[in-house]
Write a protein that holds these residues in place. Structure first.
Motif, PDB file in Angstrom:
ATOM      1  N   GLY A   1       7.091   1.350   9.236  1.00  0.00           N
ATOM      2  CA  GLY A   1       6.276   1.864   8.217  1.00  0.00           C
ATOM      3  C   GLY A   1       4.764   1.732   8.569  1.00  0.00           C
ATOM      4  O   GLY A   1       4.059   1.969   7.766  1.00  0.00           O
ATOM      5  N   PHE A   2       4.494   1.388   9.871  1.00  0.00           N
ATOM      6  CA  PHE A   2       3.056   1.285  10.321  1.00  0.00           C
ATOM      7  C   PHE A   2       2.871   2.068  11.393  1.00  0.00           C
ATOM      8  O   PHE A   2       3.682   2.234  12.374  1.00  0.00           O
ATOM      9  N   ALA A   3       1.822   2.549  11.584  1.00  0.00           N
ATOM     10  CA  ALA A   3       1.263   3.284  12.789  1.00  0.00           C
ATOM     11  C   ALA A   3       0.533   2.078  13.614  1.00  0.00           C
ATOM     12  O   ALA A   3      -0.302   1.427  13.031  1.00  0.00           O
ATOM     13  N   ASP A   4       0.973   2.050  14.898  1.00  0.00           N
ATOM     14  CA  ASP A   4       0.279   0.757  15.764  1.00  0.00           C
ATOM     15  C   ASP A   4      -1.011   1.397  16.283  1.00  0.00           C
ATOM     16  O   ASP A   4      -1.237   2.390  17.075  1.00  0.00           O
ATOM     17  N   TYR A   5      -1.996   0.870  15.854  1.00  0.00           N
ATOM     18  CA  TYR A   5      -3.311   1.209  16.192  1.00  0.00           C
ATOM     19  C   TYR A   5      -3.537   1.150  17.733  1.00  0.00           C
ATOM     20  O   TYR A   5      -4.153   2.189  18.173  1.00  0.00           O
TER      21      TYR A   5
ATOM     22  N   CYS B   1       0.857  -1.208   0.076  1.00  0.00           N
ATOM     23  CA  CYS B   1      -0.136   0.011  -0.024  1.00  0.00           C
ATOM     24  C   CYS B   1       0.911   1.383   0.011  1.00  0.00           C
ATOM     25  O   CYS B   1       1.751   1.374   0.908  1.00  0.00           O
ATOM     26  N   ARG B   2       0.567   2.138  -1.172  1.00  0.00           N
ATOM     27  CA  ARG B   2       1.489   3.561  -0.966  1.00  0.00           C
ATOM     28  C   ARG B   2       0.768   4.343  -0.132  1.00  0.00           C
ATOM     29  O   ARG B   2       1.448   5.681   0.130  1.00  0.00           O
ATOM     30  N   GLY B   3      -0.340   4.206   0.241  1.00  0.00           N
ATOM     31  CA  GLY B   3      -0.819   5.138   1.397  1.00  0.00           C
ATOM     32  C   GLY B   3      -0.580   4.874   2.675  1.00  0.00           C
ATOM     33  O   GLY B   3       0.328   4.433   3.062  1.00  0.00           O
ATOM     34  N   GLU B   4      -1.679   5.209   3.811  1.00  0.00           N
ATOM     35  CA  GLU B   4      -1.265   5.166   5.088  1.00  0.00           C
ATOM     36  C   GLU B   4      -1.317   3.839   5.360  1.00  0.00           C
ATOM     37  O   GLU B   4      -2.393   3.096   4.822  1.00  0.00           O
ATOM     38  N   ARG B   5      -0.674   3.255   6.605  1.00  0.00           N
ATOM     39  CA  ARG B   5      -0.605   1.874   6.970  1.00  0.00           C
ATOM     40  C   ARG B   5      -0.962   1.794   8.421  1.00  0.00           C
ATOM     41  O   ARG B   5      -0.022   2.621   8.873  1.00  0.00           O
ATOM     42  N   VAL B   6      -1.653   0.933   8.673  1.00  0.00           N
ATOM     43  CA  VAL B   6      -1.859   0.867  10.226  1.00  0.00           C
ATOM     44  C   VAL B   6      -1.812  -0.505  10.628  1.00  0.00           C
ATOM     45  O   VAL B   6      -2.343  -1.594   9.888  1.00  0.00           O
ATOM     46  N   ALA B   7      -1.154  -1.008  11.686  1.00  0.00           N
ATOM     47  CA  ALA B   7      -1.005  -2.414  12.194  1.00  0.00           C
ATOM     48  C   ALA B   7      -1.746  -2.608  13.535  1.00  0.00           C
ATOM     49  O   ALA B   7      -1.808  -1.804  14.390  1.00  0.00           O
ATOM     50  N   LEU B   8      -2.311  -3.628  13.473  1.00  0.00           N
ATOM     51  CA  LEU B   8      -3.131  -4.219  14.725  1.00  0.00           C
ATOM     52  C   LEU B   8      -2.514  -5.329  15.216  1.00  0.00           C
ATOM     53  O   LEU B   8      -2.216  -6.449  14.453  1.00  0.00           O
TER      54      LEU B   8
END
Length: 251
Positions: free
Chosen positions: A137-141, A115-122
Motif C-alpha cells: 500500500g506504499f510507494a518506496d521512496y 491516510c486515504r490519499g497517497e502513501r510513501v514509505a522511507l
C-alpha cells in the motif's frame, strides 16, 4: 540568503546560487554508524527530485497537506523543502487520516495506513537504501525518487503568506518560517556563513526544526544533524564537535 527570500524554497535557491559546493547538512545516525554529507547542490538535487515526485506522481499542489511521520533525518529535511517548493503544507507528525499525502518512516507505517490519499514509505537505511520488501500500500521512496527530474518548476506559484508548515499543532506560513529562522538564528549561535550547528533535537517542534535545518539555511550556515546521539558518549561528542568544526550545539 537574500532579503527577497520569502519561503524556505527561496532560501535554498539563494544558497545554491551563492555557493553550491559548501556543506549544508551532515547527518549522523549513531545507532547505525551512518554518516552522510550533503552539499547545497546535492541537497537541492534531492529536493528537486522529491518535489517532482510530490507534484507529478502524487498529485500534490498548493494547500494540500502532507503528513510527515519521520524522525530528524536528512531525508526529512529534503521532504520539508520539497513541500515548500510545491506549496504543500508539511504537517510534521500530523494526523495521516486528515492528510492528502502521508510520508512515513518504518516505525510509523501502521498509523500511516489511515491516510486515504497517497502513501510513501522511507526505509531510512544508510545511503538512502530501499526496503528489502516494499510495504503493501506504499510507494518506496528509494525506488521512486531516482528517476525523477533534476530540475523542478511548480505548476502554480507558491504564495509565501499561505500555510507552509505545521509543527506541534502550530501553523506557519512560508514567510513566517523565513522570518523566524532569521530572527532566532543568532540565539542559536548562527551568525552567518561559516557557522555550523550540531543539533540532536527531534523534528517534532519548531525549535528542533529551526536548529536542525531552517536557521542554518536562513543564514548561510550548515547543520550537523544527529540521531541517537546518546549512543556516542561525551568524549565522542567532543571529538565530533572538533572534527566537524561545530560552532554551536543544541541537544
Amino acid at each position: 540568503m537574500n532579503a527577497t527570500d520569502r519561503t524556505p524554497a527561496d532560501l535554498l535557491r539563494s544558497a545554491l546560487a551563492a555557493d553550491p559546493g559548501r556543506p549544508l547538512v551532515t547527518f549522523y545516525d549513531d545507532g547505525t554508524g551512518e554518516r552522510v554529507e550533503l552539499s547545497v547542490a546535492t541537497f537541492a538535487n534531492w529536493v528537486a527530485k522529491t518535489a517532482n515526485l510530490l507534484q507529478g506522481d502524487l498529485g500534490a499542489g498548493p494547500g494540500d497537506r502532507v503528513a510527515l511521520l519521520l524522525p530528524a533525518h536528512w531525508q526529512t529535511a529534503v521532504w520539508l523543502l520539497a513541500c515548500s517548493s510545491v506549496g504543500a503544507v508539511a504537517d510534521v507528525g500530523g494526523d495521516p487520516a486528515a492528510a492528502d499525502v502521508v510520508v512515513s518512516g518504518p516505525d510509523a507505517l501502521e498509523a500511516a495506513r489511515t491516510c486515504r490519499g497517497e502513501r510513501v514509505a522511507l526505509a531510512l537505511r544508510p545511503l538512502g537504501g530501499r526496503f528489502p520488501q516494499p510495504p503493501e500500500g506504499f510507494a518506496d521512496y528509494a525506488v521512486e525518487v531516482p528517476g525523477q527530474g533534476d530540475r523542478f518548476a511548480p505548476f502554480a506559484p507558491v504564495d509565501p503568506e499561505e500555510p507552509a508548515l505545521i509543527a506541534a499543532g502550530r501553523e506557519f506560513s512560508g514567510a513566517e518560517v523565513v522570518e523566524r529562522a532569521r530572527a532566532e538564528a543568532p540565539g542559536l549561535g548562527l551568525t552567518g556563513p561559516g557557522s555550523r550547528i550540531l543539533s540532536a533535537l527531534p523534528y517534532d517542534t519548531w525549535e528542533g526544526l529551526n536548529a536542525g535545518l531552517f536557521a542554518a539555511l536562513a543564514t548561510g550556515g550548515s547543520v550537523v544533524l544527529c540521531r541517537h546521539l546518546e549512543e556516542l558518549g561525551e568524549e565522542g561528542l567532543a571529538k565530533r564537535i572538533e572534527s566537524e568544526r561545530v560552532t554551536a550545539t543544541r541537544r
